[in-house]
Design a protein around this motif. Structure first.
Motif, PDB file in Angstrom:
ATOM      1  N   UNK B  11       0.886  -1.153   0.000  1.00 36.88           N
ATOM      2  CA  UNK B  11       0.000   0.000   0.000  1.00 36.88           C
ATOM      3  C   UNK B  11       0.937   1.219   0.000  1.00 36.88           C
ATOM      4  N   UNK B  12       0.437   2.400  -0.315  1.00 36.73           N
ATOM      5  CA  UNK B  12       1.300   3.548  -0.595  1.00 36.73           C
ATOM      6  C   UNK B  12       2.335   3.816   0.505  1.00 36.73           C
ATOM      7  N   UNK B 145       8.074   0.986  11.772  1.00 32.76           N
ATOM      8  CA  UNK B 145       7.251   0.019  11.049  1.00 32.76           C
ATOM      9  C   UNK B 145       5.888  -0.101  11.691  1.00 32.76           C
ATOM     10  N   UNK B 146       4.992  -0.759  10.994  1.00 30.98           N
ATOM     11  CA  UNK B 146       3.634  -0.920  11.511  1.00 30.98           C
ATOM     12  C   UNK B 146       3.159  -2.351  11.297  1.00 30.98           C
ATOM     13  N   UNK B 147       2.079  -2.685  12.004  1.00 30.30           N
ATOM     14  CA  UNK B 147       1.398  -3.949  11.762  1.00 30.30           C
ATOM     15  C   UNK B 147       0.045  -3.666  11.157  1.00 30.30           C
ATOM     16  N   UNK B 148      -0.530  -4.670  10.546  1.00 27.47           N
ATOM     17  CA  UNK B 148      -1.863  -4.522   9.967  1.00 27.47           C
ATOM     18  C   UNK B 148      -2.582  -5.856  10.122  1.00 27.47           C
ATOM     19  N   UNK B 149      -3.927  -5.800  10.146  1.00 22.83           N
ATOM     20  CA  UNK B 149      -4.736  -7.013  10.241  1.00 22.83           C
ATOM     21  C   UNK B 149      -4.229  -7.941  11.324  1.00 22.83           C
ATOM     22  N   UNK B 150      -4.022  -9.188  10.932  1.00 23.15           N
ATOM     23  CA  UNK B 150      -3.500 -10.153  11.903  1.00 23.15           C
ATOM     24  C   UNK B 150      -2.109 -10.633  11.496  1.00 23.15           C
ATOM     25  N   UNK B 157       4.394  -0.007   5.470  1.00 26.78           N
ATOM     26  CA  UNK B 157       2.966   0.020   5.195  1.00 26.78           C
ATOM     27  C   UNK B 157       2.599  -1.421   4.844  1.00 26.78           C
ATOM     28  N   UNK B 158       1.313  -1.762   4.876  1.00 19.89           N
ATOM     29  CA  UNK B 158       0.955  -3.150   4.604  1.00 19.89           C
ATOM     30  C   UNK B 158       1.514  -3.650   3.264  1.00 19.89           C
TER      31      UNK B 158
END
Lengths: 304, 707
Positions: B11-12, B145-150, B157-158
């Motif tokens: 993702x962007x 950094x990040x996390x997304x969903x599970x 970014x995801x």
């Protein structure tokens, strides 16, 4: 498309994707993120999908109705999806198409935005969505809420309804947005906006707000102590609003401002812990939770 | 040989991350190939807001075959009396992956040892690569950094898809909850269908066909051209800062430039307010006329060619007007008070707990700045300007505009001062006083502004050092190094031939009688801290460590040290300089024993050679003086770190004047006994030598250059 058609279109769109359509909460909030349906429900493991209008108040953002984009009272359209779906950007774009926005005809962009709410002890990463240079949505993957790590991660979509409507209706000022034929947002809110700006910037009794803040804070703490997180959290919202009014009146020094932010944050973090105890009574969220699991009777009363 | 393609579709991504991440991906992959002993050809990086990719040609299909030799226990301990391997030997064999009977014995200088030789390598690259590629996804460096969903693999970014091709074969890479395939994705809107790749070599062309310019360099060229052309068509020139272009390049996959216009009524706002709003909020490029005046237009770069330009342009114009409307609201709100009234609010803005409010800080800086100005012997007019600027210094911190757009600090002070009808030199000094805002920002142009800038930074350094909050290692939470760099740059650019230690001591006077005491040791620490930055900046200019050290030790003024650094470097190329170093070394070796404070006294000379050497000193000293004069005259002051613009001419002749000492010194050292019994004569001769050594040492601490 009228303003209320937009709202109904978004409601239908997100309802069809399994969201609860929540009606506005009745305590002043600075943004939809403060809604219990966002802040509290983003915590814990349970899946959750919610959408709906979140009227918001940001006293310092008022411009007496002079600025076409900035108001102290406005509508956000708030969507929270937990866990964040892999195709959430596509879902979001589909919702724009429902509103009549064809991404091919426009310059639509996802531009980095790192969101942080020091008062909520929350942060997330995501984007501002730009429609021809105008920010129309905040798109945030929550990483922490109330000082707690979010697992799974929720995604929050916050549409700026007025500015979207301005675009769709081709009007230059939010007050010119047609709510339903014959009635504009200006008809409904012009006097309200101007008078609240006078109140926020000129008339608000700052001593009263300081006093209210202290009392709301004390009440929130007392209720958190009693493990009734829902009423406690409403007092957190009220104290946050009192702080926002003091901020708008410009009576807080830099250090004082920081101190107030920290006080709200402490309350928000305690609420998050309280909520986690509530939803998992047998597993205390932290040491504070070990003092005594929440009684299910109290919880049932609060949810109703 | 096979070609490898690996793409991480996302993702962007944040624009600032795209280029460094693509470089890190290519570096990470080539490093991993080296570890796996897979030779390869050229690697090409691709990057857009939605993808990071690398294509590597001619990757070896199998890892390099080689013999791995491991040394084990001593031979004596490896076999028992019957020649059977001991437990030590069989354990070693097992760990080395060979049978005990395959162990060999090798003679080494330390004795006989057991060794295991094993042929390794030859593994199938297609087997090795999937795990390596998956590890790259998880290990790609990023500040946040990040996390997304599970998904449990943090990324910036995801991650949306992975493409991994080994020529025409899909490599089974599993990472970030995804399985790699042969499909990539084209432009988000122009080409929403998945793009299937038959072969790794098709990558760039297939994406171009799907409306994505994946080659970042090509995209940058397209962005630059499009902006310049669009501005020219509207009779202006794009004022496109490099940083803005770089950002725009990574906000689009298929650039398309559009020109919009601004309501002329907004042009009453200061130039910088307009451009900051355009750039900071909208990433629009300002357009100027031939005289550099802002035109009521801007260039925007869209992510694709839109069918109805008027629709999109209208959107851009409306949103910019809204922003400018807001800026005008702040401008008008701020203008309800004079800048002097804003200054009163500084007492409500904290600087640092122990060091008080911004008002306290500005008061301290004022005392320091006056002392600095005195040291510089500024003109009466400058003194007057400084005195008028001081009560207003940093007052714009209390303004709404700076609250909203912090990068306009200083700029707004100038604008509000001008609007208040203050003299232009006062207004300019107020802005200059906060420069440079960053490592590449402009420096103060005026002397008064420079006095403010240096005093303000040194005040901060002194205050934090006095509180024990100095940087340690890489931790510099208060960005004090940045302040020291600013001081070094301003001092060098101003060309002030004033001792740094005296400047710091002058600024320290602001602390007298205050709650935080600054002692002589703190002053010394700050002086040393700034010298460290001077040395680092000189090293950035390409000077070697010994040259920098020699330069920094020979002058108390930053500009003196900076110029000496370049003088010494220029001299190092001259044959005469080697002679000068020899001369210095010969004299200095003995002169070390010279008693302190003794000057050579001609009355004590016993030999004519002594008198001759003594007589040669004034001319040599004059030569050194002329060399230094030429250095100061021919190297105009410069922004430290960027290198001087001038060069010193006629070094040969000037060096020769110094070398006039050579013959008498040689004669002296050959013909005169220095370490004689008579203490007075000995001291006198040593003092003479010390005077000789000191002469060229005025150019630099030559002991650092003599090896």
């Amino acid at each position: 498309m009228t303003f209320q058609d937009m709202i109904m279109t978004l409601d239908r769109f997100w309802a069809s994707r399994g969201c609860v359509i929540a009606q506005p909460h009745d305590t002043e909030v600075g943004a939809g993120t403060f809604y219990p349906t966002t802040f509290l429900r983003a915590l814990g493991p349970q899946p959750w999908r919610v959408a709906g209008v979140a009227p918001s108040r940001r006293p310092a953002d008022g411009r007496y109705g002079d600025n076409p984009y900035r108001f102290q009272y406005y509508y956000q359209y708030q969507v929270v999806l937990k866990p964040s779906p892999a195709d959430v950007q596509e879902q979001y774009l589909a919702s724009l198409r429902e509103l009549g926005i064809d991404p091919l005809a426009h310059d639509l962009r996802f531009v980095e935005d790192n969101w942080e709410s020091p008062t909520l002890g929350a942060w997330g990463l995501g984007w501002e969505v730009w429609l021809d240079g105008m920010e129309i949505t905040q798109f945030t993957y929550f990483q922490q809420v109330g000082g707690q790590d979010c697992r799974p991660v929720s995604v929050e979509l916050t549409y700026g309804l007025e500015r979207l409507a301005m675009y769709l209706q081709g009007v230059e000022h939010a007050f010119d947005v047609v709510v339903t034929p014959g009635t504009t947002i200006g008809d409904l809110r012009r006097d309200f906006e101007q008078q609240h700006c006078r109140y926020n910037f000129e008339l608000a009794d700052t001593e009263l707000q300081r006093l209210l803040f202290d009392r709301f804070e004390a009440e929130a703490l007392r209720l958190l102590e009693a493990d009734v997180v829902h009423p406690a959290y409403e007092f957190v919202l009220r104290s946050s609003h009192a702080f926002n009014l003091l901020d708008a009146r410009g009576v807080l020094s830099h250090t004082e401002r920081q101190a107030y932010v920290q006080r709200v944050r402490k309350l928000a973090e305690a609420s998050a812990r309280g909520y986690l105890r509530l939803i998992a009574p047998s597993e205390p969220a932290d040491a504070a939770g070990a003092a005594g699991p929440a009684g299910p009777a109290g919880a049932a009363g609060a949810v109703a | 040989m096979p070609r490898l393609l690996f793409e991480i579709g996302t993702e962007e991504l944040p624009a600032w991350y795209v280029a460094p991440a693509a470089a890190a991906l290519a570096e990470g992959l080539t490093a991993r190939l080296a570890e796996l002993r897979l030779s390869h050809g050229a690697a090409r990086s691709f990057a857009t807001p939605r993808r990071l990719a690398v294509v590597i040609d001619d990757v070896a299909p199998r890892s390099e075959r080689r013999v791995e030799v491991r040394r084990g226990p001593a031979a004596a301990a490896a076999f028992d009396a019957d020649g059977k391997p001991t437990r030590a030997a069989s354990g070693f064999a097992a760990s080395a992956g060979v049978r005990p009977d395959e162990l060999e014995i090798e003679e080494t200088p330390k004795g006989r040892y057991v060794v295991a030789r094993r042929e390794v390598g030859g593994e199938d690259a297609a087997e090795l690569l999937p795990a390596a590629l998956a590890a790259l996804v998880a290990g790609l460096p990023a500040p946040r950094k990040m996390r997304w969903g599970e998904v449990d693999t943090p990324f910036v970014r995801p991650v949306s898809w992975l493409t991994a091709l080994w020529d025409d074969r899909v490599l089974p890479v599993a990472a970030a909850g995804l399985e790699a395939g042969r499909t990539t994705r084209g432009h988000r809107f122009l080409h929403p269908d998945p793009v299937s790749l038959g072969d790794a070599g098709e990558y760039e062309a297939a994406l171009l066909a799907a409306d994505v310019v994946a080659d970042r360099t090509a995209r940058a060229v397209a962005v630059r051209d499009a902006i310049a052309r669009a501005a020219a068509e509207h009779g202006g020139m794009a004022d496109a800062a490099e940083a803005l272009i770089e950002e725009v390049v990574d906000l689009v996959e298929r650039p398309f430039a559009l020109v919009g216009s601004i309501d002329e009524a907004f042009l009453e706002l200061p130039d910088e307010v307009l451009t900051t709003v355009m750039i900071h909020h909208q990433r629009f490029v300002p357009v100027r006329d031939a005289e550099g005046r802002l035109l009521p237009s801007f260039v925007a770069v869209a992510n694709h060619r839109v069918p109805d330009e008027a629709l999109v342009r209208g959107g851009y114009e409306r949103v910019l007007a809204g922003r400018l409307h807001d800026a005008r609201f702040f401008w008008q709100a701020d203008r309800r008070k004079s800048l002097a009234q804003h200054a009163w609010s500084l007492s409500g803005i904290g600087f640092q707990k122990e060091l008080g409010s911004m008002a306290d800080k500005v008061t301290r800086v004022g005392v320091g700045a006056v002392a600095v100005a005195k040291l510089l012997c500024v003109s009466d007019a400058e003194k007057h300007t400084l005195e008028r600027a001081l009560p207003l210094f940093r007052a714009d911190l209390a303004s709404e505009m700076v609250g909203e757009l912090p990068e306009l600090e200083g700029t707004m002070a100038r604008a509000y001062a001008m609007a208040d009808g203050l003299p232009a030199e006062v207004a300019v000094a107020l802005e200059d006083g906060v420069l440079p805002r960053g490592p590449h920002d402009a420096l103060p142009a005026t002397r008064v502004g420079a006095v403010l800038a240096v005093s303000d930074r040194l005040d901060k350094l002194l205050g934090f050092f006095a509180l024990g909050k100095r940087p340690t290692g890489s931790a510099d939470p208060f960005a004090l190094r940045r302040d020291a760099v600013a001081v070094a740059r301003v001092l060098s650019a101003q060309g002030w031939r004033v001792a740094l230690d005296e400047l710091v001591a002058a600024v320290a006077r602001g602390f007298e009688g205050g709650p935080v005491a600054v002692d002589a040791a703190t002053v010394d620490e700050v002086v040393a801290f700034v010298w460290d930055r001077v040395a680092a900046l000189l090293a950035e200019e390409g000077l070697g460590t010994p040259t920098v050290r020699a330069a920094v030790l020979a002058s108390r003024a930053v500009i003196g040290a900076a110029r000496r650094g370049h003088l010494l470097q220029a001299l190092a190329g001259q044959p005469a300089f080697a002679e000068m170093l020899t001369l210095y070394k010969r004299a200095a070796n003995l002169a070390e024993r010279a008693p302190r404070g003794v000057e050579a006294d001609p009355k004590l000379f016993a030999e004519p050679i002594e008198a001759e050497l003594f007589a040669a000193l004034p001319a040599a000293r004059a030569g050194v003086e002329r060399l230094l004069e030429a250095m100061h005259a021919q190297l105009p002051a410069w922004d430290l770190g960027t290198g001087p613009t001038g060069a010193i001419a006629g070094l040969d002749a000037l060096a020769d004047e110094v070398l006039q000492l050579k013959a008498p010194l040689d004669a002296f050292l050959d013909g005169v006994m220095v370490m004689v019994e008579d203490e007075a004569v000995r001291a006198n001769r040593l003092a003479l030598l010390a005077a000789v050594a000191a002469t060229p040492r005025a150019l630099g601490a030559l002991e650092h250059l003599t090896g």
